[in-house]
Design a protein around this motif. Structure first.
Motif, PDB file in Angstrom:
ATOM      1  N   VAL A 127       0.838  -1.199   0.000  1.00 16.71           N
ATOM      2  CA  VAL A 127       0.000   0.000   0.000  1.00 16.71           C
ATOM      3  C   VAL A 127       0.873   1.248   0.000  1.00 16.71           C
ATOM      4  O   VAL A 127       0.582   2.228  -0.700  1.00 16.71           O
ATOM      5  CB  VAL A 127      -0.953   0.002   1.211  1.00 16.71           C
ATOM      6  CG1 VAL A 127      -1.754   1.300   1.248  1.00 16.71           C
ATOM      7  CG2 VAL A 127      -1.892  -1.184   1.165  1.00 16.71           C
ATOM      8  N   ARG A 128       1.938   1.227   0.787  1.00 11.88           N
ATOM      9  CA  ARG A 128       2.796   2.407   0.874  1.00 11.88           C
ATOM     10  C   ARG A 128       3.529   2.659  -0.446  1.00 11.88           C
ATOM     11  O   ARG A 128       3.677   3.811  -0.870  1.00 11.88           O
ATOM     12  CB  ARG A 128       3.805   2.244   2.014  1.00 11.88           C
ATOM     13  CG  ARG A 128       3.149   2.338   3.389  1.00 11.88           C
ATOM     14  CD  ARG A 128       4.175   2.464   4.509  1.00 11.88           C
ATOM     15  NE  ARG A 128       3.497   2.599   5.784  1.00 11.88           N
ATOM     16  CZ  ARG A 128       3.019   3.743   6.264  1.00 11.88           C
ATOM     17  NH1 ARG A 128       3.172   4.856   5.562  1.00 11.88           N
ATOM     18  NH2 ARG A 128       2.419   3.788   7.431  1.00 11.88           N
ATOM     19  N   ALA A 153       0.902   4.118  -2.776  1.00  6.80           N
ATOM     20  CA  ALA A 153       0.561   5.499  -2.442  1.00  6.80           C
ATOM     21  C   ALA A 153       1.708   6.455  -2.749  1.00  6.80           C
ATOM     22  O   ALA A 153       1.488   7.628  -3.088  1.00  6.80           O
ATOM     23  CB  ALA A 153       0.175   5.597  -0.965  1.00  6.80           C
ATOM     24  N   THR A 195      -9.744  13.407  -6.813  1.00  9.82           N
ATOM     25  CA  THR A 195      -9.860  12.341  -5.818  1.00  9.82           C
ATOM     26  C   THR A 195     -10.997  11.403  -6.194  1.00  9.82           C
ATOM     27  O   THR A 195     -11.847  11.727  -7.026  1.00  9.82           O
ATOM     28  CB  THR A 195     -10.119  12.913  -4.409  1.00  9.82           C
ATOM     29  OG1 THR A 195     -11.349  13.659  -4.429  1.00  9.82           O
ATOM     30  CG2 THR A 195      -8.987  13.818  -3.963  1.00  9.82           C
ATOM     31  N   VAL A 254     -10.166   5.501  -4.474  1.00 11.70           N
ATOM     32  CA  VAL A 254      -8.817   5.122  -4.043  1.00 11.70           C
ATOM     33  C   VAL A 254      -8.361   6.021  -2.905  1.00 11.70           C
ATOM     34  O   VAL A 254      -7.788   5.563  -1.903  1.00 11.70           O
ATOM     35  CB  VAL A 254      -7.832   5.189  -5.229  1.00 11.70           C
ATOM     36  CG1 VAL A 254      -6.387   5.070  -4.733  1.00 11.70           C
ATOM     37  CG2 VAL A 254      -8.143   4.095  -6.239  1.00 11.70           C
ATOM     38  N   ASP A 255      -8.624   7.312  -3.025  1.00 13.64           N
ATOM     39  CA  ASP A 255      -8.196   8.260  -1.996  1.00 13.64           C
ATOM     40  C   ASP A 255      -8.958   8.043  -0.697  1.00 13.64           C
ATOM     41  O   ASP A 255      -8.386   8.175   0.400  1.00 13.64           O
ATOM     42  CB  ASP A 255      -8.404   9.686  -2.514  1.00 13.64           C
ATOM     43  CG  ASP A 255      -7.652   9.921  -3.803  1.00 13.64           C
ATOM     44  OD1 ASP A 255      -6.431  10.162  -3.755  1.00 13.64           O
ATOM     45  OD2 ASP A 255      -8.283   9.831  -4.870  1.00 13.64           O
ATOM     46  N   LEU A 261      -7.367   5.009   0.963  1.00 12.97           N
ATOM     47  CA  LEU A 261      -6.058   5.348   1.521  1.00 12.97           C
ATOM     48  C   LEU A 261      -6.205   6.189   2.788  1.00 12.97           C
ATOM     49  O   LEU A 261      -5.457   6.004   3.761  1.00 12.97           O
ATOM     50  CB  LEU A 261      -5.219   6.105   0.491  1.00 12.97           C
ATOM     51  CG  LEU A 261      -4.626   5.282  -0.662  1.00 12.97           C
ATOM     52  CD1 LEU A 261      -3.999   6.200  -1.700  1.00 12.97           C
ATOM     53  CD2 LEU A 261      -3.596   4.281  -0.147  1.00 12.97           C
ATOM     54  N   LEU A 295      -3.100   7.278   4.812  1.00 11.62           N
ATOM     55  CA  LEU A 295      -2.188   7.512   3.701  1.00 11.62           C
ATOM     56  C   LEU A 295      -2.818   8.434   2.665  1.00 11.62           C
ATOM     57  O   LEU A 295      -4.037   8.617   2.618  1.00 11.62           O
ATOM     58  CB  LEU A 295      -1.801   6.183   3.040  1.00 11.62           C
ATOM     59  CG  LEU A 295      -1.035   5.187   3.924  1.00 11.62           C
ATOM     60  CD1 LEU A 295      -0.881   3.861   3.193  1.00 11.62           C
ATOM     61  CD2 LEU A 295       0.324   5.748   4.321  1.00 11.62           C
ATOM     62  N   ARG A 296      -1.964   8.970   1.830  1.00  8.97           N
ATOM     63  CA  ARG A 296      -2.435   9.881   0.787  1.00  8.97           C
ATOM     64  C   ARG A 296      -1.548   9.717  -0.435  1.00  8.97           C
ATOM     65  O   ARG A 296      -0.318   9.589  -0.313  1.00  8.97           O
ATOM     66  CB  ARG A 296      -2.377  11.327   1.298  1.00  8.97           C
ATOM     67  CG  ARG A 296      -2.907  12.356   0.332  1.00  8.97           C
ATOM     68  CD  ARG A 296      -2.858  13.734   0.976  1.00  8.97           C
ATOM     69  NE  ARG A 296      -3.341  14.773   0.090  1.00  8.97           N
ATOM     70  CZ  ARG A 296      -3.377  16.067   0.397  1.00  8.97           C
ATOM     71  NH1 ARG A 296      -2.947  16.464   1.595  1.00  8.97           N
ATOM     72  NH2 ARG A 296      -3.841  16.949  -0.466  1.00  8.97           N
ATOM     73  N   ARG A 297      -2.124   9.681  -1.595  1.00  8.90           N
ATOM     74  CA  ARG A 297      -1.329   9.579  -2.823  1.00  8.90           C
ATOM     75  C   ARG A 297      -1.147  10.969  -3.437  1.00  8.90           C
ATOM     76  O   ARG A 297      -1.886  11.915  -3.120  1.00  8.90           O
ATOM     77  CB  ARG A 297      -1.991   8.635  -3.834  1.00  8.90           C
ATOM     78  CG  ARG A 297      -3.336   9.097  -4.330  1.00  8.90           C
ATOM     79  CD  ARG A 297      -3.928   8.161  -5.374  1.00  8.90           C
ATOM     80  NE  ARG A 297      -5.238   8.658  -5.800  1.00  8.90           N
ATOM     81  CZ  ARG A 297      -5.736   8.482  -7.020  1.00  8.90           C
ATOM     82  NH1 ARG A 297      -5.059   7.794  -7.917  1.00  8.90           N
ATOM     83  NH2 ARG A 297      -6.920   8.957  -7.331  1.00  8.90           N
ATOM     84  N   LEU A 356      -5.842  -2.474  -1.995  1.00  4.80           N
ATOM     85  CA  LEU A 356      -6.835  -1.774  -1.186  1.00  4.80           C
ATOM     86  C   LEU A 356      -8.187  -2.446  -1.379  1.00  4.80           C
ATOM     87  O   LEU A 356      -8.448  -3.079  -2.410  1.00  4.80           O
ATOM     88  CB  LEU A 356      -6.948  -0.301  -1.606  1.00  4.80           C
ATOM     89  CG  LEU A 356      -5.748   0.621  -1.332  1.00  4.80           C
ATOM     90  CD1 LEU A 356      -5.913   1.916  -2.108  1.00  4.80           C
ATOM     91  CD2 LEU A 356      -5.612   0.898   0.161  1.00  4.80           C
TER      92      LEU A 356
END
Length: 311
Positions: free
Chosen positions: A189-190, A193, A207, A210-211, A214, A219-221, A267
């Protein structure tokens, strides 16, 4: 015309047709499944309405009056026309269709299903023209106002009367160029992202699901761009290190042709139900039924056995 009285019971037309064909109250009653007295009452009403005896006795038989003979063909024509209006629509003969059908869909559906739709339509209905409309940045009731015959994709229309039919269920995957860093090693995942991301959105949204997924993990991409069409996103993915998003099944043929790679997104994302939608005024239209069948055939040919609800 038999009469111009606005209060005429049009059921009398069927009774009159039977009486003129059988030239017998008993025969007409049997033909319509009525009792003899009921048919006699109908004859009486017909006589009052037309101002003519219609049938008169001649010995042991009844014969039509000159006025009845005059209107008999017209009565038959009207009864047949009424049956034609009320009868179920006959199946369309595709070879005889000469219509333009407008389909509203994003470019993913057009590029994936379009060639098969064109091929099948040309074979089955050579006079039919398919007109594809791209998605707009604003929602317009194209089905309700008649600007489109069919909508394909994730249907978010709010009109309650719109008819929908599920075509298949899809899910998101990541799409990258061959040789992208994410194609080697475990995709966590990291790592996902931390990559550079590209969105395709007709409304220009940065967004999406997926956002949201996360964010639940803290987390945030980093989305560096958004484009309005799926094809544009694939062109950018092909020549850069951005990570795009694709529909796993619907996009598979195009992704393969472009030599790109798809990766499972680590995810929990909601599935995407792909549907076709149309306005109820076209529910029973023979040509439109053929069009809906054409889409089902194309989905089966291009994407395999994707029965409703199958993932």
């Amino acid at each position: 015309m038999i009469a111009r009285n606005a209060n005429v019971d049009l059921n009398l037309l069927t009774a009159l047709d039977a009486l003129l064909e059988e030239q017998s109250v008993t025969g007409a009653a049997d033909r319509l499944g009525l009792s003899g007295p009921a048919m006699s009452r109908a004859l009486g009403r017909i006589r009052r309405t037309t101002g003519d005896p219609v049938l008169v006795r001649a010995g042991r038989h009844m014969v039509p009056t000159p006025r009845a003979l005059e209107i008999r063909a017209e009565v038959r024509r009207l009864v047949e026309a009424a049956h034609g209006v009320l009868a179920p629509t006959a199946p369309a003969d595709p070879a005889a269709l000469a219509r333009v059908f407008t389909l509203h869909a994003n470019d993913l559906f057009v590029t994936t299903l379009g060639p098969c739709l064109l091929s099948r339509a040309a074979e089955q209905a050579p006079q039919v023209v398919l007109r594809f409309l791209g998605e707009s940045s604003v929602d317009v009731p194209l089905l309700r106002d008649g600007s489109a015959d069919l909508e394909l994709g994730v249907i978010d229309s709010r009109e309650p009367e719109i008819r929908r039919e599920e075509l298949f269920v899809d899910h998101h995957v990541a799409v990258v160029r061959d040789g992208h860093p994410l194609t080697t090693g475990k995709l966590t995942v990291r790592r996902f992202a931390g990559a550079l991301h590209l969105n395709f959105s007709r409304r220009g949204r940065l967004t999406g699901p997926v956002d949201a997924a996360l964010a639940e993990l803290g987390l945030r991409r980093r989305v560096i761009a958004t484009v309005p069409t799926f094809a544009a996103s694939l062109m950018m993915v092909q020549d850069s290190d951005v990570v795009g998003l694709a529909n796993a099944r619907a996009a598979a043929p195009l992704v393969r042709r472009m030599g790109l790679r798809t990766l499972p997104i680590p995810l929990e994302l909601p599935p995407m139900t792909m549907e076709m939608a149309w306005h109820p005024r076209q529910e029973a239209d023979a040509g439109h039924r053929w069009l809906r069948g054409l889409v089902r055939e194309a989905v089966g040919d291009v994407l395999g056995d994707l029965s409703p609800g199958q993932d």
